[in-house]
Structure formats: C-alpha cells, structure tokens
Design an enzyme around this catalytic site. Structure first.
Site, short mmCIF file in Angstrom:
data_model
loop_
_atom_site.label_atom_id
_atom_site.label_comp_id
_atom_site.label_asym_id
_atom_site.label_seq_id
_atom_site.Cartn_x
_atom_site.Cartn_y
_atom_site.Cartn_z
N HIS A 45 -23.18 -4.28 -19.18
CA HIS A 45 -24.51 -4.68 -19.64
C HIS A 45 -24.63 -4.79 -21.17
CE1 HIS A 45 -25.19 -3.93 -15.51
NE2 HIS A 45 -25.52 -2.65 -15.58
N ASP B 165 -23.49 -9.40 -13.13
CA ASP B 165 -23.98 -8.39 -14.05
C ASP B 165 -25.49 -8.57 -14.01
OD1 ASP B 165 -25.13 -7.13 -16.31
OD2 ASP B 165 -23.16 -7.04 -17.24
N HIS B 166 -26.20 -7.65 -13.37
CA HIS B 166 -27.61 -7.96 -13.09
C HIS B 166 -28.45 -8.08 -14.36
CE1 HIS B 166 -28.31 -3.61 -13.42
NE2 HIS B 166 -29.59 -3.88 -13.55
C1 BG6 Z 1 -26.53 -0.15 -13.04
C2 BG6 Z 1 -25.89 1.20 -13.26
O1 BG6 Z 1 -25.59 -1.17 -13.28
O2 BG6 Z 1 -27.62 -0.32 -13.93
C3 BG6 Z 1 -26.93 2.31 -13.10
O3 BG6 Z 1 -24.84 1.39 -12.33
C4 BG6 Z 1 -28.12 2.05 -13.98
O4 BG6 Z 1 -26.34 3.57 -13.42
C5 BG6 Z 1 -28.65 0.64 -13.77
O5 BG6 Z 1 -29.12 3.00 -13.68
C6 BG6 Z 1 -29.75 0.30 -14.76
O6 BG6 Z 1 -30.31 -0.92 -14.44
P1 BG6 Z 1 -31.78 -1.30 -14.92
O7 BG6 Z 1 -31.97 -2.71 -14.46
O8 BG6 Z 1 -32.72 -0.33 -14.28
O9 BG6 Z 1 -31.77 -1.16 -16.41
#
Ligand code: BG6
Length: 513
Positions: free
Chosen positions: A263, A200-201
């Site tokens: 997230h 989960d980044h």
């Molecule tokens: C991803 C989603 O996990 O996270 C995308 O699939 C989203 O739809 C993105 O745009 C948002 O990531 P960040 O790091 O830009 O908030």
C-alpha cells in the site's frame, strides 16, 4: 417507476460499458473477504447497473456447501456489509445465479466439476461466458489453484478473444523477492500477463485514483513537484486497530510486508512517478516501475540506518486500556514481528535527488489516517523573521486518503489587525462536502475493472518484484538480528521515539495528522 425500469440489470439489459457475460468464480468463498468486501461489491455494482446482464457467481471452497446454503450466507453478508441496503428484487437476481462447488485446491476433481458447471451455464445461456477466477485464499494454495486452472484448461478458455479467462490474485503476492518471482513464474505458466490482475485494494480507493487527476489534470502543481521546491514527502498509513483476532496471521508477516511493501509503496509510486504518456494501463505501470527502480537500496546498519521497526505495548485507545502486541492471542511473548515500520527513502532521478521520502505504517497508532504530505521549502530571505508575532509554517500539500477524504494546502496568512502578525491557515477540499459521502468502496471498482479487463489499478508482475527487491534486504537483516533493535511504542501514540531520528538528520519532523 418500478425497480426493473430503473435497473435494466433486472431485465437482463445491462447498460454496462460492454462487459461480456461473465462467470465470477471465487476461491475461498466462505472466507472473510468474500463476506465483507466481494459480495457487497457485487451487490452495489448490480444496483448501479454495472454488472454484465448475464452474470453468474460460483463460490468454491474446500468444504462442500449446498447452493441454498451459499445463497443464504451471501444474503447475510450483503445485509450486514453493503453500503446500501439490499433491494430484494435486485438481490434476488444475483442470488438465483449463484452456485457453490466444494473441492480440494490441489486436486483435479473440483476443477473438473467447475469446468462442467461453466460449460453447463454456457449451454443454457446459449452464449460463451468469460470466466474470472478470483483467488481469495491463504497464499499457501495460490500455486495449486493456478496449476489446476492450467491443468483443466480453464485458464485458456476463449483465449485471445474479448472474453478470455482472467485471474485476480489477492495479496500477499509473495513474502520476499524469491517467492514473488516464483509466484510470477507459476502464474505465467498458466496465464498471459494481460489476463492477470494482482490486487492492492488501496488502488481502488477513490482518493488514490484522484491522485492521478489532481496531479495531471491541474497545471499548478507540476512546476513545484520536484527537488527545487519540495523539502520532503511524508507518507503515513496509520491504523487504530490492533491485530485483534488475526494474531496468528500477522505474526510472521508484520507491518513491512502487510502494509509498506504494497500500500505505501503504491502511494509513493503514484505520487512520485513521471507523467505517463497516456492513461492506458501499461503507460501508468511503466512509470510506476521506473520510479520504484530509482529508489536506492536502503541503508540498514548503524547510525545511518534508514529503517525503524517497533511493536506496540499496552496503551490507551479511545480512553480504553488495550494490551500490547505480545499479549495478543496467538502472539508469542518473544515475537520479533514489527507492528510499526518507518523508512527513509532516497530516489535517484532528476526530479527527486536529495529529497527524503519518509514512509511509516503502524497498528494501534493514535488515529486511523492515511495521507501523503508534500512539504515545501521555506521561502528565501527572511522578510518575515521569526518573532512573537510571526508564526510561520512550511507550506504543505496534503492528500488525505482516508478518513475525511480530501486535500489541504497549508499556507501562512496575516491575522487581521493593525500590526503584522501571521498564522498558518488551511485551504481544504473535502469529498463529503463537495460530492456527498456515499462513494463506491475500493472493491467495487476493482471487481468491475477485472470483469471488464482494465488492469490500470492492478499491480504488474515486474512492479511487485521491484517493490520486493527494496523490501527483502530489510527482512534478511532482521532475521539475523532477531529482536535486537526492535523499538516499542505505547498503543495510541504516534509510534516510537526512534522513528524521529530518521528525520532529525534533515531537520524534519513527522507531521501529527
Ligand atoms: C490490509 C492489511 O491489506 O489492509 C490489514 O492486511 C489492514 O492489516 C488493511 O488492516 C487496511 O486497509 P484499509 O482499507 O482499512 O486502510
């Protein structure tokens, strides 16, 4: 000082915290994530001298490609997407240890070649290699890849040694509770849980890691961190972007699967969990799972419903007119996919009973902002009763996850002068002013942690299931409703009016971050 003095990686002498010689295999190596995130992450790890001294990158994709063409492609991505401009000497070392293999994901041939390649690299090096398999493909081939890794014995290389194989699995990890359980079972047939790194980044973001430090390295918050003082918690993950060219992917996914299940639930778990016994991965993940299990099933029907969904319509973003969701490429006019979702959660434990947790996430909102806002109760009594002179806000502690990373305390203060007038004021901590702005990207931390085998910032199997258990009934309900109950909001706004209803009951309002 030459670059090779400053970067022992160039001389094969990584100072790294003991990462073993590694072959990182990326499935889906010609995809967007590899270009935008993984290759830049590898380059920046090399610059910081954090990659193992003996490091090999093997791209794997359906379509065959010569090593040279792969090297050229990743050179281009490093140039375009790295936060630091590639230094040719450091880059060259990555490039000359990069290879590409083509093959089907559901047939053994490519995986037999992959095994041969890793054996050959080991032979030339004269040392054993740890294999880290990074699955960054569409979810439909997660299971075939896992099966082939198992079938060819790649998952069990050097088992139970410091260099046993590892697998990193990108999202989405399932699309409901049943498929998440099946994927967990398929993974467990091939890998032991300690070898598995579910991404989960958001957990790789500096500010999300800092949440643990702010909570548990400071004594001042803990006495307030409970139902006696907290009035409500609002977690917002808002994006300005629409679905752009991803309409085909997004359709049938929606905000709840794409952002809320992973997230925002992770932000919730870290913010609301009990203090872990230690900082080791299992202690932290145990607490997150306990918290997720304490969240009560959502009410889905009628006036009492705790879930709102909506789609963006036409509107203005940065002063420019943008189309509504159903006018985007690849989206049918009668789509029932939500681009916005808001939830009101109840947590049934000693700390949080009675405190509403509001979660929302949407595309095409007024501003890109992710934050956790803890709103405190008003002080007892009315020493400062409302009047023209007295402007009081509820105290709040806000963690700004992005952009403008930092945290803010909202207080009331006296306006200097001879009469007692008050005004809400803010105390800020900003990363950029305190630490400068060139911080590592989430994927740098996550790729490094997978290589060194630290699973703290990855999702455990039971954790993903606990989260899906809460979210799946929402989708089951929506499936029976079709488009009924789908709200709309103008692109560039803060979401549908109906989402305010979730908060009215407790006399709360969404913040305007
Ligand atoms: C991803 C989603 O996990 O996270 C995308 O699939 C989203 O739809 C993105 O745009 C948002 O990531 P960040 O790091 O830009 O908030």
């Amino acid at each position: 000082m030459s670059d090779s003095d400053r970067h022992p990686f160039l001389k094969g002498l990584s100072k790294h915290r003991g990462a073993p010689p590694t072959a990182l295999v990326i499935f889906g190596a010609s995809g967007d994530l590899t270009a935008r995130k993984l290759v830049p992450a590898l380059y920046n790890l090399a610059v910081d001298n954090l990659l193992p001294a003996d490091f090999f990158l093997i791209g794997f994709g359906r379509k065959a490609m010569a090593d040279e063409a792969f090297r050229e492609a990743i050179r281009g991505s490093a140039r375009e997407f790295s936060r630091r401009k590639p230094n040719p000497e450091i880059w060259q070392r990555i490039e000359e240890n990069s290879f590409f293999l083509g093959g089907a994901y559901d047939e053994p041939e490519g995986f037999i070649e992959l095994k041969k390649k890793i054996d050959e690299l080991e032979k030339n090096l004269g040392r054993d290699l740890q294999s880290v398999f990074y699955i960054s493909t569409p979810p439909s081939v997660f299971r075939p890849i896992l099966d082939q890794l198992g079938g060819q014995g790649l998952a069990r290389r050097h088992l139970r040694t410091r260099i046993e194989s590892k697998v990193v699995i990108e999202k989405p990890f399932g699309r409901d509770l049943v498929s998440a359980r099946e994927l967990n079972a398929a993974t467990a047939r091939v890998f032991d849980e300690r070898q598995v790194f579910r991404i989960d980044h958001y957990l790789g973001k500096e500010t999300v890691q800092d949440l643990l430090v702010q909570r548990f390295a400071n004594a001042i918050f803990e006495p307030l961190w409970n139902r006696r003082y907290v009035d409500c918690v609002q977690i917002t993950v808002a994006e300005e972007l629409g679905v752009g060219g991803r309409g085909g992917y997004y359709e049938g996914t929606g905000a709840t699967r794409d952002m809320i299940q992973n997230h925002t639930m992770q932000l919730l778990a870290l913010m609301a969990m009990e203090p872990p016994v230690t900082l080791d991965p299992e202690s932290i993940r145990d607490e997150k799972v306990k918290l997720l299990k304490a969240v009560q099933p959502l009410r889905l029907e009628g006036e009492d419903s705790e879930v709102i969904r909506a789609q963006y319509g036409e509107g203005l973003i940065g002063g420019k007119k943008v189309p509504g969701y159903t006018q985007e490429d690849g989206v049918p006019g009668d789509s029932s996919t939500e681009t916005y979702a808001a939830l009101r959660l109840r947590i049934n434990n000693w700390r949080w009973e009675g405190v509403p947790f509001y979660l929302r996430s949407g595309k095409r909102m007024a501003r890109r902002v992710s934050e956790i806002a803890i709103q405190f109760k008003r002080p007892p009594g009315n020493l400062f009763a409302a009047s023209d002179l007295i402007n009081l806000a509820q105290n709040a502690l806000v963690f700004q996850i992005q952009p403008d990373e930092g945290s803010t305390v909202l207080l009331n203060a006296k306006i200097p002068g001879l009469e007692t007038r008050t005004q809400p004021v803010k105390m800020h901590f900003r990363y950029s002013t305190t630490f400068g702005s060139n911080t590592p990207e989430a994927y740098e931390r996550l790729v490094l942690d997978a290589i060194i085998g630290d699973s703290t910032l990855f999702i455990r199997g039971d954790e993903t299931e606990a989260s899906w258990k809460l979210i799946t009934p929402i989708h089951e309900n929506w499936e029976t409703l079709g488009r009924r109950g789908m709200e709309s909001y103008a692109a560039g706004s803060w979401g549908p009016l109906a989402a305010e209803r979730l908060l009215w009951e407790n006399r709360h309002q969404w913040r305007r971050p």
